[in-house]
Design a protein around this motif. Structure first.
Motif, PDB file in Angstrom:
ATOM      1  N   TYR A 181       6.047  82.047  67.625  1.00  0.00           N
ATOM      2  CA  TYR A 181       6.153  80.704  67.047  1.00  0.00           C
ATOM      3  C   TYR A 181       5.013  80.448  66.062  1.00  0.00           C
ATOM      4  O   TYR A 181       3.976  81.114  66.099  1.00  0.00           O
ATOM      5  N   THR A 182       5.219  79.452  65.213  1.00  0.00           N
ATOM      6  CA  THR A 182       4.199  79.092  64.227  1.00  0.00           C
ATOM      7  C   THR A 182       2.966  78.481  64.874  1.00  0.00           C
ATOM      8  O   THR A 182       1.911  78.404  64.244  1.00  0.00           O
ATOM      9  N   CYS A 183       3.086  78.030  66.117  1.00  0.00           N
ATOM     10  CA  CYS A 183       1.946  77.584  66.923  1.00  0.00           C
ATOM     11  C   CYS A 183       2.415  77.561  68.366  1.00  0.00           C
ATOM     12  O   CYS A 183       3.610  77.703  68.646  1.00  0.00           O
ATOM     13  N   PRO A 185       4.063  76.374  71.270  1.00  0.00           N
ATOM     14  CA  PRO A 185       5.013  75.255  71.413  1.00  0.00           C
ATOM     15  C   PRO A 185       4.673  74.290  72.539  1.00  0.00           C
ATOM     16  O   PRO A 185       5.215  73.183  72.580  1.00  0.00           O
ATOM     17  N   VAL A 188       2.204  72.160  70.131  1.00  0.00           N
ATOM     18  CA  VAL A 188       2.912  71.623  68.956  1.00  0.00           C
ATOM     19  C   VAL A 188       4.409  71.737  69.238  1.00  0.00           C
ATOM     20  O   VAL A 188       4.992  72.816  69.134  1.00  0.00           O
ATOM     21  N   ALA A 191       6.793  73.318  66.678  1.00  0.00           N
ATOM     22  CA  ALA A 191       6.562  74.709  66.256  1.00  0.00           C
ATOM     23  C   ALA A 191       7.893  75.422  66.042  1.00  0.00           C
ATOM     24  O   ALA A 191       8.866  75.202  66.762  1.00  0.00           O
ATOM     25  N   LYS A 192       7.931  76.287  65.020  1.00  0.00           N
ATOM     26  CA  LYS A 192       9.159  76.978  64.642  1.00  0.00           C
ATOM     27  C   LYS A 192       9.096  78.442  65.085  1.00  0.00           C
ATOM     28  O   LYS A 192       8.061  79.086  64.944  1.00  0.00           O
ATOM     29  N   GLY A 254       1.346  80.497  60.296  1.00  0.00           N
ATOM     30  CA  GLY A 254       1.179  79.816  61.561  1.00  0.00           C
ATOM     31  C   GLY A 254      -0.213  79.250  61.785  1.00  0.00           C
ATOM     32  O   GLY A 254      -1.106  79.388  60.939  1.00  0.00           O
ATOM     33  N   ASN A 373      -1.567  69.660  65.724  1.00  0.00           N
ATOM     34  CA  ASN A 373      -0.386  68.970  65.206  1.00  0.00           C
ATOM     35  C   ASN A 373      -0.585  68.489  63.776  1.00  0.00           C
ATOM     36  O   ASN A 373       0.346  68.542  62.963  1.00  0.00           O
ATOM     37  N   HIS A 376      -0.401  71.659  61.565  1.00  0.00           N
ATOM     38  CA  HIS A 376       0.976  72.162  61.547  1.00  0.00           C
ATOM     39  C   HIS A 376       1.853  71.283  60.666  1.00  0.00           C
ATOM     40  O   HIS A 376       2.702  71.779  59.901  1.00  0.00           O
TER      41      HIS A 376
END
Length: 388
Positions: A181-183, A185, A188, A191-192, A254, A373, A376
């Motif tokens: 994930y981009t961070c 989850p 955040v 997160a993607k 990320g 957050n 992000h």
């Protein structure tokens, strides 16, 4: 024709209970029934390594490094034996091996060893006999025959290195999340998940604290071009995230988080001897900040405990900090913008560092969720996430 080999690694949560071990067995059986040879690497059951460390520290706050390795290696051996029992009961021949039995040879560095060689002949024989081979992650033996461990997260490195030595078609890292994930989850919620990420970006994420993959495992996979996939043990439909590609595209991939860090300030005239002490103890320095008469440096809190006796009167101040790092191309990153936005939100930046692939801020631990957050939102939610 020889069957392709799949290496599967299962983390502590995945093998954290008998029920979960049975779920792990289903993944292994599926890969086996698909016509693959299967080699499995397991971590200790969730919480087991911490329990063993706690026992050791009840005896000595800084345990003997060799004996600590002997103790900690027991965690993975419990997991591998239980999983082998499960597979055998289900009618699939399985054999468990310790790091030493798997002929994994490391250097002499206890608690944070590096794999130097693997004699794979015995493993290949078992695989050719259609056995599922289960190897204890995180451990090996040095050339004196002493048990060594590879550091936290070292089971990833065991799996990727075995995949490289054995020429596996793919190394699959199973965790309690369904990819990269981009961070985090848990911190955040927006997160993607990345379907793919290049090796360079993944290495920087791991280096800066992202816990999804052990840093040495990423370096090895990149150097030896080992196909690497991160999957969930508990979500059968997910294809996870694939780590591939040697070129890092422009953009931000990320936000990485590193907690439980210690910021230490000492007299600048003493830094050279202290750095030598850190090198001798195998302690990594994360950041060094020079000022007129003093030097600040950052180490993991666990390493700070080892250093306390050495510091004694040399230490001026010490405080816990967390590091948050924006990872990717820094072309679009403005340090002035980050400082201004965080200041507007009442966040005090203790220090920051910028290099070609990352921007790191040190903050108070209680501000992690807020800052993660904010960053992000600026660099991920409002931009296109880089993927290959």
């Amino acid at each position: 024709m020889k069957k392709p080999l799949i290496v599967q690694k299962f983390g502590g949560t995945s093998v954290g209970s008998v029920e979960n071990i049975q779920k792990v067995a289903k993944h292994i059986i599926e890969a086996k029934d698909d016509g693959n040879q299967v080699l499995v690497v397991v971590s200790a059951m969730a919480g087991e390594t911490n329990r063993l460390v706690d026992l050791a520290q009840q005896i000595d706050s800084v345990p003997n490094a060799r004996e600590l390795d002997v103790l900690l290696s027991a965690g993975e051996q419990i997991s591998m034996a239980l999983l082998a029992m499960t597979l055998n009961k289900l009618g699939y021949a399985a054999r468990s091996l310790t790091g030493g039995q798997a002929k994994i040879v490391t250097d002499e560095k206890h608690n944070n060893a590096t794999i130097e060689d693997i004699d794979t002949q015995g493993i290949r024989t078992l695989l050719d006999q259609e056995q599922i081979v289960i190897v204890a992650g995180f451990q090996g033996v040095n050339r004196n025959g002493d048990i060594t461990t590879l550091g936290r997260g070292g089971s990833d490195t065991t799996a990727v290195t075995l995949a490289g030595y054995l020429g596996a078609r793919e190394c699959q890292i199973f965790t309690d999340v369904d990819g990269i994930y981009t961070c985090d989850p848990k911190i955040v919620h927006q997160a993607k998940k990345l379907s793919t990420i290049d090796f360079l970006s993944m290495e920087e994420m791991a280096k800066r604290g992202a816990k999804v993959l052990h840093l040495p495992s990423v370096k090895y996979a990149q150097k030896h071009n080992v196909p690497l996939r991160v999957l969930s043990t508990f979500k059968n439909s997910s294809k996870g995230s694939f780590v591939t590609g040697q070129q890092a595209p422009d953009g931000i991939c990320g936000i990485a988080l590193q907690d439980e860090m210690q910021l230490i300030e000492i007299d600048s005239t003493l830094i050279a001897s202290l750095l030598a002490q850190c090198h001798m103890l195998g302690i990594a320095i994360w950041n060094t900040i020079e000022s007129k008469n003093t030097t600040q440096f950052v180490v993991k809190y666990a390493d700070y405990i080892k250093l306390k006796l050495t510091l004694s009167e040399k230490e001026h101040t010490a405080s816990l900090v967390n590091l948050i790092t924006v990872v990717g191309s820094m072309k679009e990153v403005s340090e002035d913008k980050i400082r201004a936005i965080l200041s507007e939100n009442g966040v005090k930046i203790i220090f920051y560092t910028l290099n070609i692939r990352s921007f790191t801020v040190a903050i108070r631990p209680e501000e992690v969720d807020k800052v993660a957050n904010i960053l992000h939102d600026i660099y991920i939610d409002s931009a296109v996430v880089i993927e290959r």
